[in-house]
Design a protein around this motif. Structure first.
Motif, short mmCIF file in Angstrom:
data_model
loop_
_atom_site.label_atom_id
_atom_site.label_comp_id
_atom_site.label_asym_id
_atom_site.label_seq_id
_atom_site.Cartn_x
_atom_site.Cartn_y
_atom_site.Cartn_z
N SER A 60 9.70 -7.01 1.86
CA SER A 60 9.65 -5.75 2.60
C SER A 60 11.03 -5.11 2.65
O SER A 60 12.04 -5.78 2.48
N ASN A 61 11.02 -3.83 2.90
CA ASN A 61 12.26 -3.11 3.21
C ASN A 61 13.33 -3.31 2.13
O ASN A 61 14.48 -3.53 2.43
N VAL A 62 12.90 -3.27 0.89
CA VAL A 62 13.87 -3.34 -0.21
C VAL A 62 14.44 -1.93 -0.39
O VAL A 62 13.67 -0.97 -0.54
N THR A 63 15.75 -1.81 -0.32
CA THR A 63 16.35 -0.48 -0.39
C THR A 63 17.05 -0.28 -1.72
O THR A 63 17.58 -1.23 -2.30
N MET A 67 13.24 3.09 0.46
CA MET A 67 12.93 1.75 0.95
C MET A 67 11.45 1.50 0.68
O MET A 67 10.63 2.39 0.86
N LEU A 68 11.14 0.30 0.22
CA LEU A 68 9.73 -0.03 -0.02
C LEU A 68 9.50 -1.53 0.07
O LEU A 68 10.45 -2.32 0.12
N GLY A 69 8.24 -1.89 0.14
CA GLY A 69 7.86 -3.30 0.07
C GLY A 69 6.96 -3.50 -1.14
O GLY A 69 6.54 -2.53 -1.78
N GLY A 70 6.68 -4.75 -1.48
CA GLY A 70 5.81 -5.01 -2.62
C GLY A 70 5.86 -6.48 -2.99
O GLY A 70 6.44 -7.29 -2.27
N ARG A 71 5.23 -6.79 -4.13
CA ARG A 71 5.17 -8.19 -4.56
C ARG A 71 6.14 -8.42 -5.71
O ARG A 71 6.18 -7.63 -6.65
N VAL A 72 6.92 -9.48 -5.63
CA VAL A 72 7.82 -9.83 -6.73
C VAL A 72 6.99 -10.53 -7.79
O VAL A 72 6.25 -11.47 -7.49
N SER A 73 7.12 -10.03 -9.02
CA SER A 73 6.26 -10.56 -10.06
C SER A 73 7.07 -10.83 -11.32
O SER A 73 8.08 -10.18 -11.58
N GLU A 74 6.67 -11.84 -12.07
CA GLU A 74 7.29 -12.14 -13.36
C GLU A 74 6.25 -11.84 -14.43
O GLU A 74 5.19 -12.44 -14.46
N LEU A 79 9.89 -10.63 -17.38
CA LEU A 79 10.62 -9.54 -16.72
C LEU A 79 10.34 -9.63 -15.22
O LEU A 79 9.18 -9.66 -14.80
N THR A 80 11.42 -9.66 -14.42
CA THR A 80 11.26 -9.65 -12.96
C THR A 80 11.03 -8.21 -12.50
O THR A 80 11.80 -7.31 -12.87
N GLU A 81 9.97 -7.99 -11.73
CA GLU A 81 9.68 -6.63 -11.28
C GLU A 81 9.01 -6.68 -9.90
O GLU A 81 8.61 -7.75 -9.43
N ILE A 82 8.94 -5.50 -9.26
CA ILE A 82 8.16 -5.39 -8.01
C ILE A 82 6.88 -4.66 -8.35
O ILE A 82 6.90 -3.61 -9.01
N THR A 83 5.74 -5.24 -7.94
CA THR A 83 4.46 -4.59 -8.21
C THR A 83 3.81 -4.19 -6.88
O THR A 83 4.23 -4.64 -5.81
N SER A 84 2.78 -3.37 -6.96
CA SER A 84 2.01 -2.91 -5.78
C SER A 84 2.91 -2.45 -4.63
O SER A 84 2.84 -2.99 -3.53
N PRO A 85 3.79 -1.47 -4.91
CA PRO A 85 4.70 -1.02 -3.86
C PRO A 85 3.95 -0.37 -2.69
O PRO A 85 2.95 0.30 -2.90
N VAL A 86 4.44 -0.61 -1.47
CA VAL A 86 3.86 -0.01 -0.25
C VAL A 86 5.00 0.43 0.67
O VAL A 86 6.16 0.09 0.45
N ASN A 87 4.62 1.16 1.68
CA ASN A 87 5.55 1.57 2.74
C ASN A 87 6.78 2.28 2.17
O ASN A 87 7.91 2.04 2.58
N LEU A 88 6.53 3.16 1.20
CA LEU A 88 7.65 3.91 0.61
C LEU A 88 8.24 4.85 1.65
O LEU A 88 7.54 5.64 2.27
N THR A 89 9.55 4.75 1.87
CA THR A 89 10.26 5.68 2.74
C THR A 89 11.39 6.30 1.94
O THR A 89 12.14 5.59 1.28
N ILE A 90 11.47 7.63 1.96
CA ILE A 90 12.62 8.29 1.33
C ILE A 90 13.70 8.38 2.40
O ILE A 90 13.52 9.07 3.42
#
Ligand SMILES: *[C@@H]1O[C@H](CO)[C@@H](O)[C@H](O)[C@H]1NC(C)=O
Ligand SMILES: *[C@@H]1O[C@H](CO)[C@@H](O)[C@H](O)[C@H]1NC(C)=O
Ligand SMILES: *[C@@H]1O[C@H](CO)[C@@H](O)[C@H](O)[C@H]1NC(C)=O
Ligand SMILES: *[C@@H]1O[C@H](CO)[C@@H](O)[C@H](O)[C@H]1NC(C)=O
Ligand SMILES: *[C@@H]1O[C@H](CO)[C@@H](O)[C@H](O)[C@H]1NC(C)=O
Ligand SMILES: *[C@@H]1O[C@H](CO)[C@@H](O)[C@H](O)[C@H]1NC(C)=O
Length: 607
Positions: free
Chosen positions: A41-44, A90-97, A107-118
């Motif tokens: 969560s809250n990855v900026t 800022m957003l949350g999501g799942r860390v995926s390989e 490849l390390t990525e974030i999938t299914s992003p939620v709670n997007l804040t500009i």
């Protein structure tokens, strides 16, 4: 990862759905994330680039560890219209390989992003320049798992995905590119070092230090140096298309894009298409300096893999003109990939008489000599290559200079033998054609004995086309060392061929022997090392003192590389000279009649 205590790692794992982490913590200092499959969560971060299926963001709270990338890809086409480059979000999501093949890295990525804040808009986005201080790619080794030799055997003794080593970004190329995964970068003073793939993907180097550079501007693979400092430029993010006619050594406008991993390679996805700013000159190399003088003293010997040549091949006239205009009609030409009389039509025809007579007439029509030829038909469908094509090796020879010595051609399945003299039982004859360990689905070498027209000067030849590297894994792939396709069979092929040659030398240590062709292997890898030590022959590149960086006949991925070689016995090394004519590696695919460059030697075969 630097500032994450072991206590907070434990907490993060335990409260696996509520962690607030930084991008560098997600990436960590290894290839794969310790947050794999966890919700964060809250990855900026600052949006640095957008693609059709996601966005790239860079941390606004970077750590001090250069191994932990500060950027990451957020995979979601839904988020693309919701953000603008320069937004701080800022957003949350799942860390995926993610990987699309088990032979690739993740490849390390974030999938299914939620709670997007500009958080804010209009922030400055500045790419990192590769080659600047602390961002200099290593130039020789790819990963510690290769143990110093990317071609060392056995292959596939470890996997990056299971070992997941701590990145050593100043030593190893894969570690370096992984430490920049997701980053927006610029390549300044870029040079193309490959032809584009069918997708327009093009390998480049930039303003940084490189090793193995050849005079054309490409990078040549050498022992202990497989050129990890190169990077491929993939599909542009803005929907434009990279040019498809970029050539080796072309100058390119500065490239800005994001680093990702896909289709087996770290790559930069450029913001827009590559732009060629200069092309190397001259466009084509000069013809050989060697001209057949007519006697045994300066015999010219060419070798050319003519890529699936059939009578109806559109590239046949160009091959003929290459033999006339670039090789200057050598006294003897070793050919590989001569197809049967109806090419890839898959029927019982194996004869190549029409193919070779069509080529010989095209050569004389182009102003060359009137060649005769020698080959032996394979057993239908038993020698690999394009289905139905029945490719084989063949010789063209100028009957005004040399002839077969007591011709007595063998059949497809008759094994040639070295007789006292030395002489050959079959002339020409295939070497050990029934040896299934060596030759299943592969071309059998053709041994021949020759003499000058006065009958005084005799020499032997072996024309080879060893099995291909097909089925291997990429230099940027998961198995380490990478799988060198066909290497075990090539070791056996080298062994069988070398032992035949050593029997000629056992009969007469002064025998003149020339072995040439497409060995499908590099001089510093076991099949060729074994071949040289067991045959007793000498590598003509070494004898002729060709600079190591100029030893190439083929382009593959980031490397100029040498698959085609010529080896000669001691008695004909004196004054021997050799050239690779780069007329195919230097031009766009559409202008090259073959994927291999021809080579030519000048040899003294007088006795
Ligand atoms: C995320 O940020 C929101 C407000 O911006 C805050 O309420 C929440 O506690 C934060 N979550 C975490 C896990 O830090
Ligand atoms: C998204 O926000 C909701 C509501 O604040 C919160 O319950 C949830 O944990 C958040 N999810 C992520 C992945 O940040
Ligand atoms: C993007 O915006 C649309 C429309 O407001 C919304 O439905 C969608 O959930 C947003 N997607 C993300 C990943 O924020
Ligand atoms: C490499 O070895 C692994 C087992 O460790 C195997 O699953 C994989 O198929 C091998 N890869 C190749 C390309 O042979
Ligand atoms: C080879 O082909 C030529 C025509 O291309 C023909 O004249 C000749 O008879 C053929 N030779 C054999 C042995 O088939
Ligand atoms: C190779 O095998 C064929 C049958 O497939 C046989 O006719 C031939 O004699 C064998 N050659 C040798 C050298 O053993």
């Amino acid at each position: 990862m630097k500032f994450l205590s072991s206590l907070s790692v434990a907490a993060a794992l335990f409260f696996s759905s509520i962690s607030a982490v930084t991008i560098s913590e997600i990436n960590g200092n290894k290839f794969q994330s310790s947050y794999k499959n966890q919700v964060v969560s809250n990855v900026t971060g600052l949006v640095t680039a957008k693609g059709p299926n996601g966005i790239w963001m860079r941390s606004i709270t970077p750590d001090n560890d250069a191994s932990t990338s500060e950027s990451i890809y957020v995979f979601s086409s839904g988020i693309v219209p919701n953000v603008t480059v320069g937004d701080s979000i800022m957003l949350g999501g799942r860390v995926s390989e993610y990987r699309s093949s088990s032979a690739y890295l993740y490849l390390t990525e974030i999938t299914s992003p939620v709670n997007l804040t500009i958080v804010s808009k209009g922030n400055t986005v500045k790419p990192i320049t590769i080659g600047d201080k602390n961002t200099v790619p290593p130039t020789e080794q790819y990963t510690s798992l290769d143990k110093g030799d990317i071609f060392g055997l056995p292959n596939n003794q470890s996997l990056i995905s299971t070992t997941n080593p701590v990145l050593q970004r100043t030593k190893f190329g894969l570690d370096f590119w992984e430490s920049l995964s997701g980053e927006l970068v610029t390549v300044k003073k870029a040079t193309a070092i490959s032809k584009p793939s069918s997708f327009g993907d093009t390998w480049v180097i930039g303003s940084w230090k490189v090793t193995g550079k050849n005079s054309r501007g490409g990078l040549t693979m050498r022992p202990g140096d497989a050129n990890p400092e190169a990077i491929i430029i993939g599909t542009p993010l803005d929907g434009t298309r990279n040019p498809d006619d970029t050539v080796l050594g072309a100058g390119l406008a500065d490239i800005t894009g994001v680093i990702t991993y896909a289709f087996g390679f770290y790559r930069i996805l450029p913001l827009t298409a590559l732009k060629v700013t200069s092309s190397p000159s001259p466009a084509l190399p000069p013809a050989t300096k060697f001209v057949a003088a007519g006697g045994c003293k300066e015999l010219t010997v060419g070798s050319y893999n003519v890529e699936n040549l059939a009578p109806s091949s559109a590239h046949l006239p160009t091959i003929a003109s290459d033999i006339v205009n670039y090789l200057k009609s050598p006294a003897l030409v070793f050919l590989q990939e001569i197809q049967d009389d109806n090419g890839p039509t898959n029927d019982a025809i194996v004869d190549a008489n029409v193919t070779l007579t069509t080529l010989a007439s095209a050569i004389s029509d182009a102003g060359g000599v009137s060649y005769e030829f020698a080959d032996i038909d394979p057993v239908d469908d038993q020698d690999g290559g394009q289905p139905g094509g029945n490719i084989r090796v063949a010789y063209l020879y100028n009957p005004k200079i040399i002839r077969l010595s007591n011709p007595n051609p063998g059949t497809s399945t008759q094994a040639n033998e070295v007789l006292p003299g030395p002489a050959l039982k079959y002339n020409p004859g295939r070497i050990d054609p029934n040896n299934t360990a060596a030759w299943t689905a592969s071309r059998k070498p053709l041994a021949a004995a020759w003499e000058t027209l006065d009958g005084k000067n005799k020499f032997f030849t072996v024309n080879v086309h060893f099995t291909s590297k097909g089925g291997g894994s990429s230099l940027h792939g998961d198995p380490r060392t990478p799988v060198n396709g066909g290497v075990d069979q090539r070791i056996t092929q080298a062994d069988v061929t070398a032992s035949f040659i050593s029997q000629i030398l056992a009969e007469d240590p002064n025998a003149g022997i020339i072995t040439a062709g497409d060995f499908n292997e590099f001089a510093f890898v076991k099949p060729i090392e074994d071949f040289v030590s067991k045959s007793g022959l000498k590598d003509l590149d070494v004898i002729a003192k060709i600079k190591d960086v100029e030893r190439y006949t083929y382009l593959f991925d980031m490397n100029c590389q040498q698959l085609d070689h010529m080896f000669v016995s001691n008695s004909i090394t004196k004054k021997a000279d050799y050239e690779h004519i780069h007329k195919n590696t230097w031009v766009p695919y559409d202008d090259a009649p073959s994927d291999h460059d021809p080579s030519i030697a000048k040899l003294n075969v007088c006795q």
